[in-house]
Write a protein that holds these residues in place. Structure first.
Motif, PDB file in Angstrom:
ATOM      1  N   GLY A   1       4.899  62.617 103.419  1.00 34.31           N
ATOM      2  CA  GLY A   1       6.155  61.890 103.279  1.00 34.31           C
ATOM      3  C   GLY A   1       6.109  60.812 102.219  1.00 34.31           C
ATOM      4  N   TYR A   2       5.554  61.152 101.044  1.00 32.70           N
ATOM      5  CA  TYR A   2       5.461  60.174  99.957  1.00 32.70           C
ATOM      6  C   TYR A   2       6.784  59.473  99.696  1.00 32.70           C
ATOM      7  N   ALA A   3       7.882  60.210  99.804  1.00 30.90           N
ATOM      8  CA  ALA A   3       9.195  59.635  99.494  1.00 30.90           C
ATOM      9  C   ALA A   3       9.569  58.493 100.434  1.00 30.90           C
ATOM     10  N   SER A   4       8.925  58.419 101.593  1.00 33.17           N
ATOM     11  CA  SER A   4       9.267  57.357 102.548  1.00 33.17           C
ATOM     12  C   SER A   4       8.227  56.236 102.589  1.00 33.17           C
ATOM     13  N   ILE A   5       7.194  56.299 101.742  1.00 35.94           N
ATOM     14  CA  ILE A   5       6.169  55.253 101.726  1.00 35.94           C
ATOM     15  C   ILE A   5       6.602  54.164 100.737  1.00 35.94           C
ATOM     16  N   PRO A   6       6.821  52.951 101.230  1.00 33.97           N
ATOM     17  CA  PRO A   6       7.225  51.866 100.327  1.00 33.97           C
ATOM     18  C   PRO A   6       6.136  51.592  99.285  1.00 33.97           C
ATOM     19  N   LEU A   7       6.551  51.181  98.109  1.00 36.60           N
ATOM     20  CA  LEU A   7       5.631  50.932  97.013  1.00 36.60           C
ATOM     21  C   LEU A   7       4.506  49.980  97.412  1.00 36.60           C
ATOM     22  N   GLN A   8       4.828  48.877  98.056  1.00 34.04           N
ATOM     23  CA  GLN A   8       3.794  47.903  98.421  1.00 34.04           C
ATOM     24  C   GLN A   8       2.765  48.504  99.376  1.00 34.04           C
ATOM     25  N   VAL A   9       3.201  49.384 100.250  1.00 36.86           N
ATOM     26  CA  VAL A   9       2.267  50.063 101.166  1.00 36.86           C
ATOM     27  C   VAL A   9       1.416  51.060 100.383  1.00 36.86           C
ATOM     28  N   GLY A  10       2.032  51.779  99.461  1.00 36.06           N
ATOM     29  CA  GLY A  10       1.288  52.713  98.623  1.00 36.06           C
ATOM     30  C   GLY A  10       0.226  52.007  97.793  1.00 36.06           C
ATOM     31  N   LEU A  11       0.563  50.842  97.236  1.00 36.19           N
ATOM     32  CA  LEU A  11      -0.399  50.066  96.461  1.00 36.19           C
ATOM     33  C   LEU A  11      -1.561  49.612  97.334  1.00 36.19           C
ATOM     34  N   TRP A  12      -1.248  49.118  98.508  1.00 37.09           N
ATOM     35  CA  TRP A  12      -2.286  48.678  99.454  1.00 37.09           C
ATOM     36  C   TRP A  12      -3.197  49.848  99.825  1.00 37.09           C
ATOM     37  N   SER A  13      -2.591  50.971 100.173  1.00 35.54           N
ATOM     38  CA  SER A  13      -3.357  52.149 100.588  1.00 35.54           C
ATOM     39  C   SER A  13      -4.214  52.700  99.449  1.00 35.54           C
ATOM     40  N   ALA A  14      -3.622  52.816  98.268  1.00 34.27           N
ATOM     41  CA  ALA A  14      -4.376  53.314  97.112  1.00 34.27           C
ATOM     42  C   ALA A  14      -5.504  52.352  96.749  1.00 34.27           C
ATOM     43  N   GLY A  15      -5.269  51.055  96.905  1.00 34.28           N
ATOM     44  CA  GLY A  15      -6.307  50.071  96.641  1.00 34.28           C
ATOM     45  C   GLY A  15      -7.507  50.247  97.565  1.00 34.28           C
TER      46      GLY A  15
ATOM     47  N   ALA B   1     -15.904  51.835  87.714  1.00 34.43           N
ATOM     48  CA  ALA B   1     -15.436  50.440  87.658  1.00 34.43           C
ATOM     49  C   ALA B   1     -13.926  50.382  87.440  1.00 34.43           C
ATOM     50  N   TRP B   2     -13.392  51.237  86.571  1.00 38.06           N
ATOM     51  CA  TRP B   2     -11.953  51.234  86.307  1.00 38.06           C
ATOM     52  C   TRP B   2     -11.189  51.617  87.569  1.00 38.06           C
ATOM     53  N   VAL B   3     -11.648  52.669  88.250  1.00 38.60           N
ATOM     54  CA  VAL B   3     -10.956  53.106  89.471  1.00 38.60           C
ATOM     55  C   VAL B   3     -11.065  52.036  90.556  1.00 38.60           C
ATOM     56  N   ARG B   4     -12.215  51.379  90.648  1.00 41.61           N
ATOM     57  CA  ARG B   4     -12.367  50.319  91.662  1.00 41.61           C
ATOM     58  C   ARG B   4     -11.241  49.295  91.520  1.00 41.61           C
ATOM     59  N   ASP B   5     -10.784  49.043  90.299  1.00 39.13           N
ATOM     60  CA  ASP B   5      -9.715  48.070  90.030  1.00 39.13           C
ATOM     61  C   ASP B   5      -8.331  48.718  89.967  1.00 39.13           C
ATOM     62  N   PHE B   6      -8.197  49.927  90.502  1.00 36.59           N
ATOM     63  CA  PHE B   6      -6.927  50.649  90.389  1.00 36.59           C
ATOM     64  C   PHE B   6      -5.739  49.836  90.907  1.00 36.59           C
ATOM     65  N   GLU B   7      -5.890  49.196  92.047  1.00 30.49           N
ATOM     66  CA  GLU B   7      -4.742  48.474  92.606  1.00 30.49           C
ATOM     67  C   GLU B   7      -4.244  47.412  91.632  1.00 30.49           C
ATOM     68  N   GLN B   8      -5.158  46.695  90.990  1.00 28.34           N
ATOM     69  CA  GLN B   8      -4.748  45.673  90.007  1.00 28.34           C
ATOM     70  C   GLN B   8      -4.051  46.331  88.815  1.00 28.34           C
ATOM     71  N   HIS B   9      -4.630  47.425  88.311  1.00 33.26           N
ATOM     72  CA  HIS B   9      -3.996  48.140  87.191  1.00 33.26           C
ATOM     73  C   HIS B   9      -2.583  48.589  87.588  1.00 33.26           C
ATOM     74  N   ALA B  10      -2.457  49.116  88.792  1.00 32.71           N
ATOM     75  CA  ALA B  10      -1.170  49.638  89.246  1.00 32.71           C
ATOM     76  C   ALA B  10      -0.146  48.520  89.420  1.00 32.71           C
ATOM     77  N   ARG B  11      -0.584  47.391  89.963  1.00 33.04           N
ATOM     78  CA  ARG B  11       0.357  46.282  90.147  1.00 33.04           C
ATOM     79  C   ARG B  11       0.907  45.798  88.805  1.00 33.04           C
ATOM     80  N   VAL B  12       0.077  45.777  87.789  1.00 33.32           N
ATOM     81  CA  VAL B  12       0.546  45.401  86.450  1.00 33.32           C
ATOM     82  C   VAL B  12       1.538  46.450  85.939  1.00 33.32           C
TER      83      VAL B  12
END
Length: 171
Positions: free
Chosen positions: A101-115, A32-43
């Motif tokens: 190429g983690y260094a070139s992935i914008p944060l918002q894209v990383g959050l979306w992808s990780a979510g 359940a915690w991981v399912r909400d990872f994107e929300q945790h990360a955005r905070v």
């Protein structure tokens, strides 16, 4: 017989000596915690740009790593569920970060992808827990679904701790 690599609480301590993760978390609560990872990360990232760092990876790179780690494990668990393939190899997260190429992935894209990765992982691990899936990791030995749930939850939780440290240093 080869030596089994320490992992989980035996390696990090209980609770984790750095991030405070409690290994007593139920596998279902870990999912359940991981399912909400994107929300945790955005905070955790707040108004950060993603480029901030304290030594190692930047904020955006940590987020991208969590997404890839969840994808890696959901694929391995799903392979066991769908085809009976239970052998799991390790991987080098730094080499994967370079290759992706983690260094070139914008944060918002990383959050979306990780979510998205977190949602798929939670679906797979939830089913694997119900089915009692067990994997054989090349270095860690037997990894039951509940071990994978806690280990992956710790990875995500720990890297949010890293991000919070970076945010505190950036203030």
């Amino acid at each position: 017989m080869s030596r089994v690599e320490l992992w989980g609480a035996p390696l990090y301590g209980d609770p984790c000596r750095e991030c405070g993760f409690a290994w007593s978390i139920s596998p279902q609560d870990a999912v359940a915690w991981v399912r909400d990872f994107e929300q945790h990360a955005r905070v955790a990232v707040g108004s950060l740009t993603g480029d901030e760092r304290l030594g190692g990876w930047s904020v955006a790179e940590y987020v991208s790593h969590v997404g890839d780690n969840l994808r890696h494990w959901s694929e391995r668990v799903q392979a066991a569920r769908l085809s009976g393939r239970t052998q799991v190899a390790g991987y080098d997260p730094d080499a994967l970060g370079d290759a992706r190429g983690y260094a070139s992935i914008p944060l918002q894209v990383g959050l979306w992808s990780a979510g998205h990765a977190a949602q798929r992982w939670a679906d797979v691990l939830g089913a694997a827990l119900d089915e009692g899936v067990e994997l054989q990791h090349v270095a860690r030995g037997l990894q039951r679904a509940e071990d994978v749930a806690r280990n992956n939850c710790h990875d995500a939780y720990h890297h949010l701790w890293d991000i919070r440290r970076i945010a505190s240093a950036s203030e």
